[in-house]
Design an enzyme around this catalytic site. Structure first.
Site, mmCIF file in Angstrom:
data_model
loop_
_atom_site.group_PDB
_atom_site.id
_atom_site.type_symbol
_atom_site.label_atom_id
_atom_site.label_comp_id
_atom_site.label_asym_id
_atom_site.label_seq_id
_atom_site.Cartn_x
_atom_site.Cartn_y
_atom_site.Cartn_z
ATOM 1 N N CYS A 89 0.809 -1.222 0.000
ATOM 2 C CA CYS A 89 0.000 0.000 0.000
ATOM 3 C C CYS A 89 0.841 1.269 0.000
ATOM 4 C CB CYS A 89 -0.953 0.014 1.192
ATOM 5 S SG CYS A 89 -2.199 -1.290 1.150
ATOM 6 N N ARG A 212 -19.779 8.947 -0.100
ATOM 7 C CA ARG A 212 -21.215 8.655 -0.127
ATOM 8 C C ARG A 212 -21.977 9.684 0.714
ATOM 9 N NH1 ARG A 212 -19.015 3.200 0.164
ATOM 10 N NH2 ARG A 212 -19.631 2.038 -1.700
ATOM 11 N N HIS A 339 -8.950 3.784 -2.042
ATOM 12 C CA HIS A 339 -7.544 3.391 -1.838
ATOM 13 C C HIS A 339 -7.063 2.592 -3.040
ATOM 14 C CE1 HIS A 339 -3.903 1.831 -0.293
ATOM 15 N NE2 HIS A 339 -4.367 0.844 0.464
ATOM 16 N N CYS A 369 -0.079 2.273 6.729
ATOM 17 C CA CYS A 369 0.263 0.876 6.990
ATOM 18 C C CYS A 369 0.459 0.149 5.668
ATOM 19 C CB CYS A 369 -0.826 0.208 7.823
ATOM 20 S SG CYS A 369 -2.491 0.301 7.118
ATOM 21 N N GLY A 371 1.611 -3.846 3.707
ATOM 22 C CA GLY A 371 1.745 -5.286 3.821
ATOM 23 C C GLY A 371 3.102 -5.689 4.362
#
Length: 384
Positions: A89, A212, A339, A369, A371
């Site tokens: 990420c 949303r 993301h 954060c 992986g």
């Protein structure tokens, strides 16, 4: 002392899975921001020393060094090389780090840092499961060394989010309230035009489409948990989406030579590791380390962009750092804005730079954060 400056930063809108960017080839998605970056900066593309681009799941149309492919697809000079980075990420935040490090070392003067991801075309974790076709298991259970060290510990971002929620005693209701606030902030930001200067429209994609406005606490409460018996729901997780972003990093000499005005200075960059089973907690020690190394306190940071992989990740970080929530993800986070994996690091940095300019803040901190239990931290100082 050498300095690395941010001269320009822009991004595409981030659109929902299956949305306006779903049918755009990843190379063309990346090409769009690369061409726009060079055009907007006014810097000669031929002066670029390297293009560093983050991308995850580099298979299919995202394979073959998407950094190089995107640059060439943009019609830019073929003597400029490119390299693709995968720190999960944090891939394109690491791209910014590599670009800045090249400039700080004196081995480069003009470097493009970027990120791209079409999650509609290439599903999340597609690269991890591709080996099954050849008889290999996933990256964890298939490794004898990994098994010796971690045994059969479940390696899952969903499990990690549940563990964090439990350890920090974060209730489902509190996490839903956090997620709702992310949407409310994003809806306000989009409606107020906060992102207009940083967005380079592409076809029908002109604004971020993930927020949303019609969501509510009641709708979130009706969702089933992602894991049986758990408290994490889809409403508390970052949205699968598509997008790209790019930044131009230059040395002090290059800034003078090209007659451009730097917008921010890279004040600090670092990366840290933590327990890979917990996976998503690394931003906490990484932020502490970054602040200690710079002599800054969390109160010195005017704005923070921390990736909302899951609500409890940011909530635990807030609890441990003591950061003011009013300064964190002021325009919403990935729960609302999406993301697009390899693009998110560059997207967050682009938004952070523009937000500092909009608010007049001095220092901005970005972390996320990643992986394997990792986290990058970047601190920038707005100039002017």
């Amino acid at each position: 002392m050498a300095e690395a400056y941010l001269v320009e930063a822009l991004r595409t809108p981030v659109t929902r899975r299956g949305g306006a960017l779903a049918g755009v080839h990843p190379a063309d998605l990346g090409a769009h921001v690369l061409a726009g970056l060079m055009r907007r900066s006014g810097v000669d593309p031929g002066a670029v020393d390297d293009v560093v681009m983050g991308c995850v799941d580099t298979i299919g149309p995202q394979a073959g060094c998407i950094a190089r492919t995107s640059w060439l697809a943009a019609g830019l000079p073929d003597h400029v090389p490119g390299v693709t980075v995968d720190r999960q990420c944090g891939s394109s935040q690491q791209a910014v780090h590599f670009a800045a490090q090249a400039v700080l070392s004196g081995t480069a003067d003009v470097v493009v840092a970027a990120g791209v991801q079409n999650m509609s075309a290439i599903p999340i974790s597609a690269a991890m499961t591709a080996g099954q076709h050849f008889g290999f298991a996933d990256p964890f259970s298939g490794s004898a060394g990994w098994q010796r060290r971690y045994g059969n510990a479940e390696i899952s971002q969903f499990r990690s989010a549940e563990m964090i929620a439990s350890k920090w005693h974060t209730s489902r209701e509190a996490m839903e309230a956090f997620a709702l606030r992310s949407h409310q902030r994003a809806v306000e930001a989009v409606g107020s035009g906060w992102f207009e200067k940083e967005i380079l429209p592409l076809g029908e994609a002109t604004v971020d489409t993930c927020p949303r406005p019609d969501t509510s606490a009641e709708k979130m409460a009706a969702l089933a948990p992602l894991e049986e018996g758990g408290s994490i729901t889809a409403a508390m997780a970052s949205q699968i989406s598509d997008g790209a972003a790019a930044l131009l990093v230059m040395s002090e000499q290059a800034v003078r030579d090209h007659g451009v005005t730097p917008r921010a200075r890279i004040h600090h960059l670092s990366v840290s590791g933590a327990d890979p089973v917990w996976m998503l907690t690394a931003p906490i020690p990484a932020t502490a380390r970054a602040l200690a190394r710079t002599g800054l306190t969390i109160d010195d940071i005017d704005l923070v962009e921390i990736n909302e992989a899951f609500a409890p990740v940011v909530m635990a970080w807030l609890a441990e750092t003591g950061a003011d929530p009013a300064r964190v993800n002021v325009g919403g986070g990935a729960i609302a804005l999406g993301h697009p994996l390899g693009a998110t690091g560059a997207r967050l940095m682009t938004t952070l730079l523009h937000s500092l300019e909009r608010t007049g803040g001095r220092f901005g901190l970005q972390t996320m954060c990643e992986g394997g239990g990792q986290a990058n931290v970047t601190i920038i100082e707005r100039l002017g």
